[in-house]
Design an enzyme around this catalytic site. Structure first.
Site, PDB file in Angstrom:
ATOM      1  N   LYS A  19       0.847  -1.190   0.000  1.00 45.93           N
ATOM      2  CA  LYS A  19       0.000   0.000   0.000  1.00 45.93           C
ATOM      3  C   LYS A  19       0.884   1.242   0.000  1.00 45.93           C
ATOM      4  CE  LYS A  19      -4.140  -1.682   0.141  1.00 45.93           C
ATOM      5  NZ  LYS A  19      -5.199  -1.273  -0.802  1.00 45.93           N
ATOM      6  N   ASP A  73      -0.125  -0.349  -4.768  1.00 45.63           N
ATOM      7  CA  ASP A  73      -1.507   0.132  -4.789  1.00 45.63           C
ATOM      8  C   ASP A  73      -1.564   1.458  -4.038  1.00 45.63           C
ATOM      9  OD1 ASP A  73      -4.225   0.506  -4.707  1.00 45.63           O
ATOM     10  OD2 ASP A  73      -4.679  -1.286  -3.513  1.00 45.63           O
ATOM     11  N   GLU A 113      -1.656  -0.478  -9.042  1.00 35.66           N
ATOM     12  CA  GLU A 113      -3.124  -0.502  -8.857  1.00 35.66           C
ATOM     13  C   GLU A 113      -3.670   0.872  -8.499  1.00 35.66           C
ATOM     14  OE1 GLU A 113      -4.313  -3.954  -6.643  1.00 35.66           O
ATOM     15  OE2 GLU A 113      -5.918  -2.902  -5.599  1.00 35.66           O
ATOM     16  N   GLU A 154     -11.554  -1.960  -8.689  1.00 33.33           N
ATOM     17  CA  GLU A 154     -12.265  -2.298  -7.457  1.00 33.33           C
ATOM     18  C   GLU A 154     -13.353  -1.269  -7.165  1.00 33.33           C
ATOM     19  OE1 GLU A 154      -8.538  -1.678  -5.008  1.00 33.33           O
ATOM     20  OE2 GLU A 154     -10.010  -0.964  -3.561  1.00 33.33           O
ATOM     21  N   ASP A 175     -14.503  -6.519  -7.966  1.00 35.92           N
ATOM     22  CA  ASP A 175     -14.686  -7.172  -6.662  1.00 35.92           C
ATOM     23  C   ASP A 175     -16.042  -7.865  -6.696  1.00 35.92           C
ATOM     24  OD1 ASP A 175     -13.673  -6.591  -3.422  1.00 35.92           O
ATOM     25  OD2 ASP A 175     -15.652  -7.445  -3.812  1.00 35.92           O
ATOM     26  N   HIS A 218     -10.445  -8.414  -7.303  1.00 32.79           N
ATOM     27  CA  HIS A 218     -10.145  -7.796  -6.020  1.00 32.79           C
ATOM     28  C   HIS A 218     -11.031  -8.480  -4.990  1.00 32.79           C
ATOM     29  CE1 HIS A 218     -11.105  -4.642  -2.957  1.00 32.79           C
ATOM     30  NE2 HIS A 218      -9.835  -4.310  -3.113  1.00 32.79           N
ATOM     31  N   GLU A 244      -6.255 -12.498  -4.020  1.00 34.46           N
ATOM     32  CA  GLU A 244      -5.931 -11.483  -3.012  1.00 34.46           C
ATOM     33  C   GLU A 244      -6.181 -12.075  -1.625  1.00 34.46           C
ATOM     34  OE1 GLU A 244      -7.720  -7.593  -3.400  1.00 34.46           O
ATOM     35  OE2 GLU A 244      -6.273  -6.825  -1.940  1.00 34.46           O
TER      36      GLU A 244
HETATM   37 MG    MG Z   1      -6.730  -1.738  -4.173  1.00 34.85          MG
END
Ligand code: MG
Length: 382
Positions: A171, A200, A226, A252, A275, A302, A335
């Site tokens: 992240k 991401d 991402e 997502e 997702d 996702h 994921e």
């Molecule tokens: Mg993400």
């Protein structure tokens, strides 16, 4: 066979230690679960994705007030018919966000019922399993302070590696200098080039900063980048794809085949990430997958929800064809959310686990899970 009842459960729990992604602090984990019952005693489960800052009550209200009245009394095997009925009826106030998450939850539950009715796992109803297990990647690297956590995040990377993960998603989006420092620390600590890294930023930057970050990290051999910019900036996605030597991923925060069609039309993505709990469920995921295939875009779902959404995602992952066929193609990966979530896995009686670096696809009927009602009731708020 008729749908005889639809029950919504909102599950919530405060976290002992809140964590941050680029858009804010996550103080609670939550889930909107739906239980669909039939007049011959079948029960299907679905889950609406609840993003870290999203109140689970929004999707719950949409299910209760908008969609439950539309599906009650219908044949649950008519899942595509019911999908379009729910979508068409909510078009003027829905199309994106929590309303589509509500449709997603009901749709997943209807596929679960269909699997039980036909005594087949959902992947079989989708046309068969392309794979019987998937490689998971660790999602983590959330912040406990916000900035200046490179050392701790490097230790976290080693912990994921030591747990058997061969891929992990970092992240970022906490400022360019901080992001770059984190990536150097992780790379130095892992000192293993066979481990794949994804990044991401959760759309923390505009195009210029997103490009600067991508350029600074091109040498790290990143599998995908991402949500580099906000989901509305489709042209920004396309621009970054043209300027960076990194695959661009997103989706997502996009919904349905209608939404993904816009991304594909504008050549915005290398990798689409619908997702299951918010793209419109299994019905929409199937449509998005077909569109992606026709546009040469990889699909890598996702999933950040609890066990019901994860189970649905596993069924879809089993059925997704590779986009670029070869003897050794790039396979979709699962994921595997490693962030704090007190009831994520407890929700089902036999939680799945990683074994030898793989996660097996459940082979039971429907979603292949048994929901633990004691846990549902322990965390349910309404
Ligand atoms: Mg993400």
């Amino acid at each position: 066979m008729k749908i005889s009842n639809v029950t919504v459960y909102v599950l919530k729990t405060e976290l002992d230690e809140p964590f941050a992604f680029s858009q804010g602090w996550v103080h609670q984990r939550a889930a909107t679960l739906v239980q669909v019952e039939t007049d011959n005693g079948l029960i299907g489960w679905g889950e609406a994705f609840t993003q870290g800052l999203e109140p689970p009550e929004i999707a719950a209200a949409a299910i209760t007030h908008a969609f439950k009245p539309l599906v009650l009394g219908s044949n649950p095997l008519d899942h595509a018919l019911l999908w379009h009925k729910m979508y068409a009826n909510s078009r003027d106030y829905g199309r994106k966000g929590s309303v589509i998450s509500a449709i997603s939850a009901i749709d997943i539950a209807l596929w679960d019922i269909a699997g039980q009715f036909y005594s087949q796992p959902i992947y079989q109803l989708l046309g068969g399993a392309q794979r019987t297990s998937v490689q998971p990647y660790a999602t983590g690297f959330y912040r406990l302070n916000g900035k200046n956590e490179a050392e701790r995040l490097a230790r976290e990377a080693c912990a994921h590696r030591d747990a058997g993960f061969k891929a992990m998603k970092v992240k970022l989006g906490f400022g360019l200098n901080d992001d770059i420092e984190v990536m150097h620390a992780i790379s130095d600590a892992l000192s293993d080039e066979s481990i794949e890294i994804m990044i991401d930023t959760n759309h923390a930057y505009g195009r210029i900063e997103a490009l600067k970050l991508g350029k600074a990290l091109e040498a790290f051999n990143i599998r995908w980048y991402e949500e580099p910019v906000v989901p509305e900036d489709i042209e920004g996605y396309k621009e970054l794809r043209g300027k960076l030597n990194i695959a661009i991923a997103g989706g997502e925060n996009e919904h349905t085949a209608y939404g993904f069609n816009q991304l594909f039309k504008h050549s915005a993505l290398d990798i689409a990430q619908p997702d299951i709990g918010s793209c419109g469920g299994i019905t929409a995921m199937r449509d998005i997958g077909a569109l992606a295939q026709a546009n040469g875009v990889q699909v890598n779902p996702h999933v950040w929800g609890a066990a019901v959404a994860q189970a649905a995602s596993l069924q879809v992952l089993a059925s997704l064809p590779v986009t670029h066929h070869s003897l050794f193609p790039t396979e979709p990966i699962l994921e595997y959310d490693r962030s704090s979530h007190p009831f994520r896995q407890q929700l089902i009686t036999t939680p799945w686990q990683m074994k030898d670096g793989r996660v097996e696809i459940p082979t039971g009927n429907g979603l292949g899970i048994q929901v633990n009602m004691d846990v549902v009731e322990a965390y349910a708020t309404q």
